[in-house]
Design a protein around this motif. Sequence first.
Motif, PDB file in Angstrom:
ATOM      1  N   GLU A  97      -9.824  -2.658  -1.870  1.00 49.07           N
ATOM      2  CA  GLU A  97      -9.994  -2.479   0.123  1.00 49.07           C
ATOM      3  C   GLU A  97     -11.437  -1.624   0.742  1.00 49.07           C
ATOM      4  OE1 GLU A  97      -6.075  -3.448   2.313  1.00 49.07           O
ATOM      5  OE2 GLU A  97      -6.777  -5.554   0.981  1.00 49.07           O
ATOM      6  N   LYS A  98     -11.053  -0.663  -0.960  1.00 45.55           N
ATOM      7  CA  LYS A  98     -11.776   0.838  -1.038  1.00 45.55           C
ATOM      8  C   LYS A  98     -11.421   2.086   0.310  1.00 45.55           C
ATOM      9  CE  LYS A  98     -15.148  -1.332  -2.908  1.00 45.55           C
ATOM     10  NZ  LYS A  98     -13.860  -2.024  -3.345  1.00 45.55           N
ATOM     11  N   LYS A  99      -9.841   1.457   1.076  1.00 50.60           N
ATOM     12  CA  LYS A  99      -8.888   2.367   1.746  1.00 50.60           C
ATOM     13  C   LYS A  99      -7.560   2.019   1.653  1.00 50.60           C
ATOM     14  CE  LYS A  99     -10.092   0.597   6.113  1.00 50.60           C
ATOM     15  NZ  LYS A  99      -8.524  -0.560   6.565  1.00 50.60           N
ATOM     16  N   VAL A 100      -6.079   2.158   2.036  1.00 49.56           N
ATOM     17  CA  VAL A 100      -5.136   1.647   2.172  1.00 49.56           C
ATOM     18  C   VAL A 100      -4.460   2.124   3.423  1.00 49.56           C
ATOM     19  CG1 VAL A 100      -2.673   2.576   1.269  1.00 49.56           C
ATOM     20  CG2 VAL A 100      -5.145   2.875  -0.389  1.00 49.56           C
ATOM     21  N   ASP A 101      -4.217   0.748   4.478  1.00 45.35           N
ATOM     22  CA  ASP A 101      -3.815   0.803   5.144  1.00 45.35           C
ATOM     23  C   ASP A 101      -2.500   0.578   5.754  1.00 45.35           C
ATOM     24  OD1 ASP A 101      -3.251  -0.264   7.983  1.00 45.35           O
ATOM     25  OD2 ASP A 101      -4.765  -2.004   7.992  1.00 45.35           O
ATOM     26  N   TYR A 102      -2.057   1.752   5.518  1.00 42.19           N
ATOM     27  CA  TYR A 102      -0.566   1.700   4.827  1.00 42.19           C
ATOM     28  C   TYR A 102      -0.080   0.968   6.113  1.00 42.19           C
ATOM     29  CZ  TYR A 102      -1.594   5.147   1.818  1.00 42.19           C
ATOM     30  OH  TYR A 102      -1.406   6.438   0.401  1.00 42.19           O
ATOM     31  N   GLY A 103       0.393   1.189   7.559  1.00 51.52           N
ATOM     32  CA  GLY A 103       0.152   0.179   8.966  1.00 51.52           C
ATOM     33  C   GLY A 103       0.602  -1.019   8.229  1.00 51.52           C
ATOM     34  N   LYS A 104      -0.597  -2.192   7.389  1.00 48.39           N
ATOM     35  CA  LYS A 104      -0.354  -3.331   7.267  1.00 48.39           C
ATOM     36  C   LYS A 104      -0.050  -3.226   6.001  1.00 48.39           C
ATOM     37  CE  LYS A 104      -4.203  -4.886   4.270  1.00 48.39           C
ATOM     38  NZ  LYS A 104      -5.007  -5.000   3.947  1.00 48.39           N
ATOM     39  N   ILE A 105       0.649  -2.191   5.530  1.00 46.80           N
ATOM     40  CA  ILE A 105       1.481  -2.547   3.936  1.00 46.80           C
ATOM     41  C   ILE A 105       2.767  -2.640   4.284  1.00 46.80           C
ATOM     42  CG2 ILE A 105       2.168  -1.823   1.939  1.00 46.80           C
ATOM     43  CD1 ILE A 105      -0.447  -2.666   1.503  1.00 46.80           C
ATOM     44  N   LYS A 106       3.017  -1.779   5.588  1.00 42.42           N
ATOM     45  CA  LYS A 106       4.907  -1.572   5.867  1.00 42.42           C
ATOM     46  C   LYS A 106       5.003  -3.242   6.806  1.00 42.42           C
ATOM     47  CE  LYS A 106       3.807   3.089   6.451  1.00 42.42           C
ATOM     48  NZ  LYS A 106       4.157   4.021   8.310  1.00 42.42           N
ATOM     49  N   LYS A 107       4.334  -3.765   7.423  1.00 43.91           N
ATOM     50  CA  LYS A 107       3.813  -4.998   7.900  1.00 43.91           C
ATOM     51  C   LYS A 107       4.362  -5.973   7.152  1.00 43.91           C
ATOM     52  CE  LYS A 107       1.911  -4.372  12.688  1.00 43.91           C
ATOM     53  NZ  LYS A 107       0.841  -3.491  12.714  1.00 43.91           N
ATOM     54  N   LEU A 108       3.393  -5.747   5.631  1.00 39.55           N
ATOM     55  CA  LEU A 108       3.433  -7.131   4.858  1.00 39.55           C
ATOM     56  C   LEU A 108       4.466  -7.109   4.171  1.00 39.55           C
ATOM     57  CD1 LEU A 108      -0.690  -6.910   3.889  1.00 39.55           C
ATOM     58  CD2 LEU A 108       0.289  -8.888   4.276  1.00 39.55           C
ATOM     59  N   PHE A 109       5.521  -5.885   3.282  1.00 40.90           N
ATOM     60  CA  PHE A 109       6.362  -5.556   3.177  1.00 40.90           C
ATOM     61  C   PHE A 109       7.375  -5.074   3.897  1.00 40.90           C
ATOM     62  CE2 PHE A 109       2.378  -6.153   0.425  1.00 40.90           C
ATOM     63  CZ  PHE A 109       2.708  -6.151  -0.648  1.00 40.90           C
ATOM     64  N   PRO A 110       8.051  -6.256   4.595  1.00 39.89           N
ATOM     65  CA  PRO A 110       8.929  -5.293   5.483  1.00 39.89           C
ATOM     66  C   PRO A 110      10.231  -4.865   4.881  1.00 39.89           C
ATOM     67  CG  PRO A 110       8.804  -7.899   5.810  1.00 39.89           C
ATOM     68  CD  PRO A 110       7.650  -7.448   4.992  1.00 39.89           C
ATOM     69  N   GLN A 111      10.698  -5.054   3.301  1.00 43.73           N
ATOM     70  CA  GLN A 111      11.656  -4.903   2.626  1.00 43.73           C
ATOM     71  C   GLN A 111      12.199  -3.594   2.313  1.00 43.73           C
ATOM     72  OE1 GLN A 111       9.586  -6.866   1.399  1.00 43.73           O
ATOM     73  NE2 GLN A 111       8.888  -8.855   1.454  1.00 43.73           N
ATOM     74  N   GLU A 112      13.647  -3.923   1.906  1.00 42.05           N
ATOM     75  CA  GLU A 112      14.063  -2.212   2.194  1.00 42.05           C
ATOM     76  C   GLU A 112      13.199  -1.166   0.970  1.00 42.05           C
ATOM     77  OE1 GLU A 112      18.193  -2.292   2.754  1.00 42.05           O
ATOM     78  OE2 GLU A 112      17.564  -3.247   4.570  1.00 42.05           O
ATOM     79  N   TYR A 113      13.395  -2.338  -0.278  1.00 42.10           N
ATOM     80  CA  TYR A 113      12.785  -1.352  -1.292  1.00 42.10           C
ATOM     81  C   TYR A 113      11.588  -2.008  -1.567  1.00 42.10           C
ATOM     82  CZ  TYR A 113      13.041   0.289  -6.346  1.00 42.10           C
ATOM     83  OH  TYR A 113      12.845   0.893  -7.682  1.00 42.10           O
ATOM     84  N   TRP A 114      11.134  -0.355  -2.640  1.00 40.28           N
ATOM     85  CA  TRP A 114       9.218  -0.857  -2.886  1.00 40.28           C
ATOM     86  C   TRP A 114       9.577  -0.404  -4.586  1.00 40.28           C
ATOM     87  CZ3 TRP A 114       5.327   1.317   1.302  1.00 40.28           C
ATOM     88  CH2 TRP A 114       5.152   0.409   2.398  1.00 40.28           C
ATOM     89  N   HIS A 115       8.762  -1.261  -5.026  1.00 43.72           N
ATOM     90  CA  HIS A 115       8.788  -0.606  -6.707  1.00 43.72           C
ATOM     91  C   HIS A 115       7.047  -0.840  -6.143  1.00 43.72           C
ATOM     92  CE1 HIS A 115       8.809  -0.268 -10.676  1.00 43.72           C
ATOM     93  NE2 HIS A 115       7.950  -1.006 -11.015  1.00 43.72           N
ATOM     94  N   CYS A 116       6.868   1.501  -6.669  1.00 46.64           N
ATOM     95  CA  CYS A 116       4.888   0.860  -6.263  1.00 46.64           C
ATOM     96  C   CYS A 116       4.588   1.630  -8.149  1.00 46.64           C
ATOM     97  CB  CYS A 116       4.636   1.874  -5.199  1.00 46.64           C
ATOM     98  SG  CYS A 116       5.434   1.292  -3.894  1.00 46.64           S
ATOM     99  N   HIS A 117       3.326   0.780  -7.886  1.00 51.78           N
ATOM    100  CA  HIS A 117       2.838   2.052  -9.536  1.00 51.78           C
ATOM    101  C   HIS A 117       1.117   2.700  -8.692  1.00 51.78           C
ATOM    102  CE1 HIS A 117       3.040  -1.327 -12.682  1.00 51.78           C
ATOM    103  NE2 HIS A 117       3.999  -0.715 -12.168  1.00 51.78           N
ATOM    104  N   PHE A 118       0.957   3.709  -9.178  1.00 50.06           N
ATOM    105  CA  PHE A 118       0.080   4.729  -8.799  1.00 50.06           C
ATOM    106  C   PHE A 118      -0.507   5.456  -9.992  1.00 50.06           C
ATOM    107  CE2 PHE A 118      -0.441   8.741  -6.283  1.00 50.06           C
ATOM    108  CZ  PHE A 118      -1.607   7.761  -5.551  1.00 50.06           C
ATOM    109  N   SER A 119      -1.533   6.379  -9.255  1.00 49.00           N
ATOM    110  CA  SER A 119      -2.382   6.924  -9.893  1.00 49.00           C
ATOM    111  C   SER A 119      -3.305   7.144  -9.858  1.00 49.00           C
ATOM    112  CB  SER A 119      -2.778   5.895 -11.855  1.00 49.00           C
ATOM    113  OG  SER A 119      -4.168   5.070 -11.317  1.00 49.00           O
TER     114      SER A 119
END
Length: 257
Positions: A178-200
């Motif tokens: 997406e060429k940027k990370v819209d953190y607000g959008k991600i929070k809305k899409l994944f309201p769950q209490e636990y997030w499993h994430c990858h990063f690099s």
Amino acid sequence: MTIKFGPAGLGSVADAEKVLEQYKKFGFKICEIAFTYSVYIKKEDAKRIGKKAKELGIDLTIHASYFINLNSSEKEKVEASKKRILKCCEIGEELGVKRVVFHPGYYGKMSKEETYKNIKKQIKEILERIQKNNWKIKISPETMGKVNVFGSPEEISQLVKDTGCDFCIDFAHILAREKKVDYGKIKKLFPQEYWHCHFSGIVYGEKGEKHHKSTEKKEWGELLENLPKDKEISIVCESPTLIEDSIEGMSIYEKLK
């Protein structure tokens, strides 16, 4: 917010317990086992390795095979893909693994809607098999980094709603796609209490992800400052320098706390 950090890789069966002890010394609390080319741990070894990880307080997860396409036009390929995920689940149960992460598939010549429908159907079938076997393990389709590959944040979020599967948020992939990370959008899409994430760190172009790279301090800083404060989060580092980068991420997080 509590964040667990750790690398994507355990190495050989022979060294697994030593490696886990090393990870404990570094302060890692999660490790993703790469079954990306084959499920290389046998049942009897899985029990032993899983027991060691539990003693050390390290959560284990699995990354399933790269050879998965739940939207192939060839039925045999879809069945083989499901078998690969289920094999990871079977060994994962012995390891005491909480989730199996996988790349769901490709659009190919199909529309996005048709692709979604097909992948949803296959995930439901996998979940039925997991239930039938009384396994506790979760399956986590991952947000993907190339624009022509199924796995936008919206698609993964919808799969979770429609099937009850788990998810993996790969922030490097989202940036590449997406060429940027819209953190607000991600929070809305994944309201769950636990997030499993990858990063690099990631190198990308118009079509999305090209390859992973070492993670820069500012990239860690931006991610950690923008993550929601009201969740339990695990971050598995997938960079080429995953040990060093995981340690750096942890130390930046400690300063931000």
